[in-house]
Every structure is written in structure tokens, then in C-alpha cells.
Design a protein around this motif. Sequence first.
Motif, PDB file in Angstrom:
ATOM      1  N   PRO B 104       0.813  -1.225   0.000  1.00 15.25           N
ATOM      2  CA  PRO B 104       0.000   0.000   0.000  1.00 15.25           C
ATOM      3  C   PRO B 104       0.847   1.277   0.000  1.00 15.25           C
ATOM      4  N   VAL B 105       2.007   1.206   0.642  1.00 10.20           N
ATOM      5  CA  VAL B 105       2.914   2.358   0.709  1.00 10.20           C
ATOM      6  C   VAL B 105       4.354   1.866   0.444  1.00 10.20           C
ATOM      7  N   PRO B 106       5.114   2.528  -0.405  1.00 10.38           N
ATOM      8  CA  PRO B 106       4.714   3.703  -1.179  1.00 10.38           C
ATOM      9  C   PRO B 106       3.695   3.381  -2.275  1.00 10.38           C
ATOM     10  N   ALA B 107       2.813   4.338  -2.498  1.00 12.77           N
ATOM     11  CA  ALA B 107       1.782   4.171  -3.523  1.00 12.77           C
ATOM     12  C   ALA B 107       2.397   4.451  -4.891  1.00 12.77           C
ATOM     13  N   ILE B 108       2.112   3.584  -5.842  1.00 16.11           N
ATOM     14  CA  ILE B 108       2.637   3.772  -7.198  1.00 16.11           C
ATOM     15  C   ILE B 108       1.549   4.443  -8.038  1.00 16.11           C
ATOM     16  N   LEU B 109       1.851   5.617  -8.546  1.00 14.16           N
ATOM     17  CA  LEU B 109       0.875   6.330  -9.375  1.00 14.16           C
ATOM     18  C   LEU B 109       1.447   6.487 -10.779  1.00 14.16           C
ATOM     19  N   GLU B 110       0.725   5.969 -11.743  1.00 11.96           N
ATOM     20  CA  GLU B 110       1.168   6.072 -13.136  1.00 11.96           C
ATOM     21  C   GLU B 110       0.602   7.359 -13.722  1.00 11.96           C
ATOM     22  N   ILE B 111       1.495   8.175 -14.237  1.00 12.06           N
ATOM     23  CA  ILE B 111       1.075   9.487 -14.733  1.00 12.06           C
ATOM     24  C   ILE B 111       1.355   9.585 -16.232  1.00 12.06           C
ATOM     25  N   PRO B 112       0.609  10.429 -16.917  1.00 10.57           N
ATOM     26  CA  PRO B 112       0.862  10.574 -18.352  1.00 10.57           C
ATOM     27  C   PRO B 112       2.144  11.367 -18.589  1.00 10.57           C
ATOM     28  N   SER B 113       2.689  11.211 -19.767  1.00 10.73           N
ATOM     29  CA  SER B 113       3.786  12.080 -20.180  1.00 10.73           C
ATOM     30  C   SER B 113       3.319  12.813 -21.432  1.00 10.73           C
ATOM     31  N   LYS B 114       4.151  13.732 -21.893  1.00 11.75           N
ATOM     32  CA  LYS B 114       3.687  14.637 -22.953  1.00 11.75           C
ATOM     33  C   LYS B 114       3.244  13.900 -24.216  1.00 11.75           C
TER      34      LYS B 114
END
Lengths: 214, 141
Positions: B104-114
Motif C-alpha cells: 500500500p505504501v509507497p503508492a505507485i501512481l502512473e502518470i501521463p507524459s507529454k
Amino acid sequence: MAGAEEIEICEGGEESIEAEAKTERGDEKVLLQFLDSLDGYLTLMDSLNSKLREGWFDLASARHSMGTLRINTTLLDLKDHSASSTLQVTDQEVESLGSVHCFALSKWASKGGSGKGKDFSTVADSEMGSPRSPQLRHRGVSGEKPSDKGETTVLAADEEIKKERAKSLSVFGGLVSPKLRGAQLSFETALETLVEIANTRSSMLTAFERISKK
Amino acid sequence: MAGRASIPARNSALIAMIADELCPSVSYFVSCVLDTVVGFLMAGVGNVDIRRKTNYRIVDSKTTVRQIEDAFKEFSSRDDIAIILISQYVANMIRFLVDSYNKPVPAILEIPSKDHPYDPAHDSVLSRVKYLFSAESVSQR
């Protein structure tokens, strides 16, 4: 006697039916919480996408006005320094879900002489850096004294945040484009959204685990 | 580490980043060095310790998959990191590693790129929970 036994059996049966109904309601509640979290997660990701796009666009504009050499990763400060924006992770009790990990963002925590950081929590986030209310601009004599101390504290906090923001941009030189400042604010907002996403993710996964166990 | 039942409360935890940087394209003269890492560092998340260890890893054309894996493993095992931001494009390179991560921690967040917008179909969290909506899970109930 037989009648009394029958009554007991009926009452026992009613109680078990009630318990089952209660359990079912609890399960439905968890399922609803899971679906709400899932919806919230997707909505926040969409919001993050637009905020990041704003930041990227402002960065591109700043790079256009300041030059590519002035804004790139080679300028990053590799001297040891602490992060100004940090997180607190706690366990919170949520009804029907139990313990859920909760993330809270502290932006622009200044490091004073005592070594303790002053936290500017994300609660009043959007108001930091700008006057909380028109009252702050009134310099005239007023009979209301108790608010003065609060206003002074808020102004001091605003000043600290401005200093921290300027310090963060100082790696790109003394004079920076307003677009770069705009990009900084966009990424700050994106950071807040990310923390919300982390919290939503946490409750979604907790609800999912509860549902999977059943 | 792997067997701990509860995550202790963390104060002043960091946000780690594994994000990509596009190399400037000389042929187009476009200022396309748009860097997610630069943006978040401006927001104050950058941390460098005395040993010059950073809480971010820039992925460019010369970065190998092994290096990305090592960065991910390092950040996910650090106690002072609460969230790991990883560009989804980069996460796809180490998809097996990201999908097998279940702490649960650290939380992995997938974010967009340009150049690589967010795709819910590849998100590790959504992949984990889509089981609930699959035909198999419905038939089992």
C-alpha cells in the motif's frame, strides 16, 4: 412446551435473517464505496492530465522566452537539500472499510533556524500566495483586534511561501519568465491532485480487498 | 520488510519520480525537452541527501530497462518515500515489476507524459480491480 420451542426457533430464525440482512447491507456499502472510489480515481486522473498539460505548455512557453539552455535538467540542484513539499502518511478508520492509509501534503515547509519546518498544509492551499479575504487589505484602524494576529500570521505564511517558491526557481537564474512561475503553480496543483489520487487509490484497494475476501 | 502487517505513520515522507525526458530534436529545432521531473521539482518535491542520492530518476533514450528496474526497486524499498510517480510509458517498460508490486505504501501512481497520454487499460491498479468486472468473476458468483 412445543409452542414455546416453536416461538424460540422462530425468534432465532428472525435474528439470523436480520443478521444476514445487516451483513448484506454492509457488503453493498463496501461495494458502493469501491465503485465511488473507482469513479473518483478515473475523474481525478483526467483532471491530472489537464493540469499537467497546462504545466507542460507553460514550461514550453517559458523555454521559448528564456531559451532552451536555461531550462533543462542539467541545471538541477545536486547539492544536498531537503524537499520543500512532503507527505504525511497516517492510518484512518473509515466506516465499513476499516483502516485506510491517508496521505496529506505539506507544501513549501520552510526550514527555520530551529530545524523544525513550518507546514503549509494543503487545506488552505489554493488561498496561499494570495489574500485570503479582502479584509487583509484594510490598513485602517479597526476596533476588532483579535483578527490582527491571525492576519499577521497569514501574511507571514504567504511571505514564506513566496520565498520558498522563488528559491525553487532560482536554479534557472535570477530573472525568470512569468510563464515559468505559471508552470510552477500548475505543477503544484497537479501535486495536490496526485495526493487526492493516492487517497482514492488507497480506499479503492481497501474496498477491493474486502470485496475479494467475500 | 515484506512480512510487516501494518505501515507505521510517516511524517515528512517524500515523493519519488521516475519520468521521461525527450531529447531535443535537432532536425526540428523544437524546444521539446518537456520534462515532468523539472515541473515537479519546481513544485518543491526534489530531495538530495548528503550522498547525492536523489528521489527522482530521469529516463532518457540512453536509460536501460535494467536501470529503470533498479530505480523502481530502490524507491519502493525506501522507508522515506510515500508516493512514487512513474510515467505510464516508463511503467510499461517494467510492467511485470509494477504489476507485481502490491504494497500500500509507497503508492505507485502512473502518470501521463507529454507524448504518451494516460491509458486506463494499462494502469496497474485498474488491472488489479478489473477482475471484479470480468465475465469469469461474474460466472463464479
